[in-house]
Write a protein that holds these residues in place. Sequence first.
Motif, mmCIF file in Angstrom:
data_model
loop_
_atom_site.group_PDB
_atom_site.id
_atom_site.type_symbol
_atom_site.label_atom_id
_atom_site.label_comp_id
_atom_site.label_asym_id
_atom_site.label_seq_id
_atom_site.Cartn_x
_atom_site.Cartn_y
_atom_site.Cartn_z
ATOM 1 N N LEU A 199 41.855 59.509 17.978
ATOM 2 C CA LEU A 199 42.984 58.573 18.040
ATOM 3 C C LEU A 199 43.058 57.849 19.381
ATOM 4 O O LEU A 199 43.746 56.862 19.528
ATOM 5 N N LYS A 200 42.399 58.402 20.401
ATOM 6 C CA LYS A 200 42.459 57.777 21.719
ATOM 7 C C LYS A 200 41.107 57.197 22.101
ATOM 8 O O LYS A 200 40.804 57.046 23.270
ATOM 9 N N ALA A 201 40.317 56.896 21.101
ATOM 10 C CA ALA A 201 38.941 56.477 21.372
ATOM 11 C C ALA A 201 38.874 55.222 22.238
ATOM 12 O O ALA A 201 37.854 54.947 22.861
ATOM 13 N N CYS A 260 57.427 65.459 19.984
ATOM 14 C CA CYS A 260 57.880 64.727 18.799
ATOM 15 C C CYS A 260 57.093 63.434 18.597
ATOM 16 O O CYS A 260 56.987 62.949 17.472
ATOM 17 N N ASP A 261 56.469 62.905 19.632
ATOM 18 C CA ASP A 261 55.629 61.708 19.411
ATOM 19 C C ASP A 261 54.412 62.076 18.561
ATOM 20 O O ASP A 261 54.019 61.324 17.661
ATOM 21 N N SER A 262 53.856 63.242 18.819
ATOM 22 C CA SER A 262 52.716 63.695 18.005
ATOM 23 C C SER A 262 53.160 64.011 16.586
ATOM 24 O O SER A 262 52.448 63.714 15.626
ATOM 25 N N PRO A 266 61.337 68.206 21.701
ATOM 26 C CA PRO A 266 61.767 66.828 21.924
ATOM 27 C C PRO A 266 61.063 66.235 23.146
ATOM 28 O O PRO A 266 60.533 66.959 23.988
ATOM 29 N N ARG A 267 61.024 64.945 23.198
ATOM 30 C CA ARG A 267 60.372 64.272 24.302
ATOM 31 C C ARG A 267 61.168 63.026 24.654
ATOM 32 O O ARG A 267 61.693 62.358 23.762
ATOM 33 N N ALA A 268 61.240 62.726 25.940
ATOM 34 C CA ALA A 268 61.966 61.537 26.381
ATOM 35 C C ALA A 268 61.407 60.303 25.676
ATOM 36 O O ALA A 268 60.204 60.215 25.432
#
Length: 195
Positions: free
Chosen positions: A38-40, A102-104, A127-129
């Motif tokens: 995903l970060k290729a 949570c972004d993942s 949770p994430r900012a």
Amino acid sequence: MGGTFDPVHLGHLIAAEEARWRLDLSRVLFVPAGQPWLKASRALSPAEDRRQMVRLAIAGRAGFELSAVEMDRPGPTYTVETVSRIQKELGPQAELFFILGCDSLQALPDWMAPEQLIAACKLVAVPRAHCPQPDVASLEAKIPGLSKSLISIPMPLIDISSTDIRRRVAAGESIKYLVPEAVERYIRERRLYIG
Ligand code: ATP
Ligand code: MG
């Protein structure tokens, strides 16, 4: 807990610790990604540097361990395969949890075989900012069974990301207290993220 860890930072460590004590986990494995598909688009720091920074960040911390299971394999890595390899290594009695921000979690429908992943382990979401509360109903619609596998735990919102740390280093800004001291030293010595 999987990630690119480029570099590992306090947000990762706090998330891991919250999961460890709240769920009474016997240990947390940090699994740096080899070549995350995903970060290729972005050049990652060498695997050895990312691995070494995790090693430094968790040194002396009983219950936190580095797993090189993804880095030792060539090509892209998929969490579903990683979890199954770790299950084989630890044996059928081991109960596995995958810790993620949570972004993942929001991106899970794009992952390889998410239905298989949630059948193989529990998901522990923190949770994430800047990340809204995950919309579990819409995730459940895309990945049936997800809500049964999902354990959401609280943690203090930590507004730290590896992206911001890399930007700060490149701009000559301070990263003190955002990463463990030994990691900061390593970044300086190896001249990572400059230019
Ligand atoms: P990048 O900015 O390069 O994407 P990152 O800070 O998001 O880096 P990753 O290695 O991508 O770090 O993240 C690994 C896991 O840790 C992911 O599940 C991510 O959601 C979670 N995570 C990272 N930073 C935080 C944070 N500050 N709070 C909660 N979870 C986090
Ligand atoms: Mg990330």
